[in-house]
Structure formats: structure tokens, C-alpha cells
Scaffold this motif. Structure first.
Motif, mmCIF file in Angstrom:
data_model
loop_
_atom_site.group_PDB
_atom_site.id
_atom_site.type_symbol
_atom_site.label_atom_id
_atom_site.label_comp_id
_atom_site.label_asym_id
_atom_site.label_seq_id
_atom_site.Cartn_x
_atom_site.Cartn_y
_atom_site.Cartn_z
ATOM 1 N N ASP A 72 57.801 35.813 31.472
ATOM 2 C CA ASP A 72 57.947 36.938 30.554
ATOM 3 C C ASP A 72 56.650 37.250 29.816
ATOM 4 N N HIS A 73 55.752 36.284 29.783
ATOM 5 C CA HIS A 73 54.473 36.414 29.077
ATOM 6 C C HIS A 73 53.398 35.771 29.951
ATOM 7 N N PRO A 74 52.165 36.289 29.931
ATOM 8 C CA PRO A 74 51.120 35.674 30.764
ATOM 9 C C PRO A 74 50.949 34.172 30.549
ATOM 10 N N GLN A 75 51.155 33.678 29.344
ATOM 11 C CA GLN A 75 51.029 32.235 29.102
ATOM 12 C C GLN A 75 52.078 31.436 29.872
ATOM 13 N N ASP A 76 53.210 32.070 30.226
ATOM 14 C CA ASP A 76 54.239 31.397 31.027
ATOM 15 C C ASP A 76 53.703 30.980 32.399
ATOM 16 N N LEU A 77 52.648 31.656 32.862
ATOM 17 C CA LEU A 77 52.085 31.343 34.181
ATOM 18 C C LEU A 77 51.529 29.925 34.259
ATOM 19 N N ILE A 78 51.217 29.345 33.118
ATOM 20 C CA ILE A 78 50.698 27.972 33.092
ATOM 21 C C ILE A 78 51.725 26.994 33.664
ATOM 22 N N ARG A 79 53.000 27.321 33.542
ATOM 23 C CA ARG A 79 54.069 26.462 34.067
ATOM 24 C C ARG A 79 54.472 26.823 35.497
ATOM 25 N N HIS A 80 53.793 27.783 36.085
ATOM 26 C CA HIS A 80 54.122 28.227 37.446
ATOM 27 C C HIS A 80 53.066 27.758 38.436
ATOM 28 N N LYS A 106 43.094 36.282 28.680
ATOM 29 C CA LYS A 106 42.725 35.651 29.951
ATOM 30 C C LYS A 106 43.505 34.356 30.084
ATOM 31 N N VAL A 107 44.046 34.137 31.274
ATOM 32 C CA VAL A 107 44.834 32.934 31.534
ATOM 33 C C VAL A 107 44.242 32.217 32.733
ATOM 34 N N ARG A 108 43.904 30.956 32.549
ATOM 35 C CA ARG A 108 43.456 30.112 33.662
ATOM 36 C C ARG A 108 44.697 29.440 34.228
ATOM 37 N N VAL A 109 44.987 29.766 35.475
ATOM 38 C CA VAL A 109 46.212 29.287 36.106
ATOM 39 C C VAL A 109 45.903 28.123 37.039
ATOM 40 N N ASP A 110 46.959 27.439 37.451
ATOM 41 C CA ASP A 110 46.816 26.298 38.339
ATOM 42 C C ASP A 110 47.808 26.454 39.486
ATOM 43 N N GLY A 111 47.474 25.850 40.592
ATOM 44 C CA GLY A 111 48.355 25.886 41.747
ATOM 45 C C GLY A 111 47.746 25.094 42.882
ATOM 46 N N GLN A 112 48.493 24.990 43.954
ATOM 47 C CA GLN A 112 48.046 24.197 45.096
ATOM 48 C C GLN A 112 47.129 24.964 46.033
ATOM 49 N N LEU A 113 47.132 26.299 45.949
ATOM 50 C CA LEU A 113 46.368 27.108 46.892
ATOM 51 C C LEU A 113 45.300 27.930 46.187
ATOM 52 N N THR A 114 44.130 27.985 46.818
ATOM 53 C CA THR A 114 43.023 28.802 46.330
ATOM 54 C C THR A 114 42.402 29.503 47.531
ATOM 55 N N PHE A 115 42.169 30.804 47.386
ATOM 56 C CA PHE A 115 41.579 31.610 48.447
ATOM 57 C C PHE A 115 40.421 32.424 47.885
ATOM 58 N N ALA A 125 51.960 34.335 48.869
ATOM 59 C CA ALA A 125 53.013 34.731 47.932
ATOM 60 C C ALA A 125 54.277 35.151 48.682
ATOM 61 N N VAL A 126 54.118 35.923 49.744
ATOM 62 C CA VAL A 126 55.269 36.328 50.561
ATOM 63 C C VAL A 126 55.984 35.093 51.107
ATOM 64 N N SER A 127 55.222 34.060 51.443
ATOM 65 C CA SER A 127 55.798 32.818 51.983
ATOM 66 C C SER A 127 56.416 31.935 50.903
ATOM 67 N N GLY A 128 56.338 32.352 49.652
ATOM 68 C CA GLY A 128 57.005 31.624 48.575
ATOM 69 C C GLY A 128 56.196 30.509 47.938
ATOM 70 N N PHE A 129 54.878 30.497 48.136
ATOM 71 C CA PHE A 129 54.046 29.421 47.598
ATOM 72 C C PHE A 129 53.684 29.584 46.128
#
Length: 186
Positions: A72-80, A106-115, A125-129
Motif C-alpha cells: 500500500d506504500h512504497p516502504q512496504d516493498l522492503i518486506r517483498h 527513494k526505496v532500496r529494495v531487496d530480492g533474489q533477482l537482479t537484471f 515478474a510474470v513468472s511470479g518471482f
């Protein structure tokens, strides 16, 4: 002795394009011109708009959102799980830029994939990652089909579009002027 005409015809022009995401010094490298977003233009260059303004949007598959919830808020992306973009110029990861009611974030996000390519991010994203932050115009077919859903749309700011830029201190060849006229956004 007659002088030859120095005019150029479009059929006489040969264009070489080098496509990458790095910031080049077109003067030092001998290029006639370059293309950049309006916010990245150097002050001593002439700039001609060649494309409309555009936006980045955060997108995720419906399956991902069902499993992980909708931010609901850009800061929520930290948990995604977010799909990052590596910036070729700095080597760093792109900090996602949001804005609402004149307030930038500005939000620095984290995840398993970087391109380093938005099309690969969209495929992931389409594949659900996870959630990707990509140009709206290249993801519209996926959002229209329902393969992806836009999240945080009211936080997605607009950016100045693309501009052809070239040195102000150099006389342009007639052929380059034809290219400028052909690319000029009307």
C-alpha cells in the motif's frame, strides 16, 4: 569549376546506433549525438525531444500478490521480494523512485533477482518471482492481459522523455540535421 551541392538525402544517410545504459561523453568519443532522458542531459548540450514523457510502475503477477499481499506504500516493498535493476553506469542497484503529493521517496529494495534489462525483469515478474519497477509503456500488454498488476500506481511519478542531444559548439552536418528532423517529437 562548379561547386558540388552539399545537401544530403535521407537515402544517403547511414546510422550507427550503440545501445547501452552507460553515460558516455559523446564529444570525447566522437559521436554526433546521443539519447538520454531529460533529467540526465548535460547543460552545455542542445536537446531535441524525441519521445513523450513516461513513467515507471511497480508490477507483480496476481499469483505473487495473492501469496504475499499487495503493498500500500512504497516502504512496504522492503518486506517483498523485488526484482532489482543493476545500473551499468555506477554498478549499483537502482533505488526505486516514488512521488506523491510533491513528496519524493527513494526505496532500496531487496530480492533474489537482479537484471540490467527491463524485459528480463518483466519476464521474472510474470513468472511470479516478485515485484518489478519498469517503464509503463513496455509492460502495458502484460497489465492489459492480466498477467501483471500495477501496484502503487498513485506513487509512480512521470519523467521527462527521451531527448536527442548534441554539442552546442559544433556545426552539424546536413545528414545529421536530417536525422534530428526525422526524430523530433511532434
Amino acid at each position: 569549376m562548379r561547386q558540388r551541392s552539399m545537401t544530403a538525402r535521407a537515402s544517403d544517410i547511414h546510422v550507427e546506433l550503440l545501445v547501452d545504459n552507460s553515460f558516455r561523453n559523446i564529444v570525447e568519443e566522437g559521436y554526433d549525438g546521443g539519447v538520454r532522458l531529460g533529467e540526465s542531459l548535460e547543460k552545455d548540450m542542445i536537446a531535441v525531444r524525441i519521445g513523450p514523457d513516461w513513467r515507471l510502475v511497480a508490477v507483480a503477477s496476481p499469483a505473487y500478490l495473492a501469496a504475499h499481499g499487495r503493498p500500500d506504500h512504497p516502504q512496504d516493498l522492503i518486506r517483498h521480494r523485488c526484482i532489482n535493476m543493476r545500473q551499468e553506469t555506477s554498478g549499483g542497484l537502482y533505488a526505486w523512485e516514488f512521488e506523491k503529493d510533491g513528496q519524493g521517496l527513494k526505496v532500496r529494495v531487496d530480492g533474489q533477482l537482479t537484471f540490467n534489462n527491463p524485459y528480463a525483469m518483466i519476464d521474472a515478474a510474470v513468472s511470479g518471482f516478485g515485484v518489478a519497477y519498469v517503464p509503463k509503456d513496455i509492460v502495458e500488454t502484460h497489465t492489459a492481459s492480466g498477467a501483471l498488476a500495477v501496484v502503487l500506481d498513485d506513487w509512480s511519478p512521470g519523467f521527462d522523455g527521451y531527448f536527442l542531444y548534441y554539442p552546442s559548439r559544433r556545426q552539424n552536418l546536413p545528414a545529421f540535421q536530417i536525422v534530428i528532423d526525422a526524430l523530433r517529437h511532434r
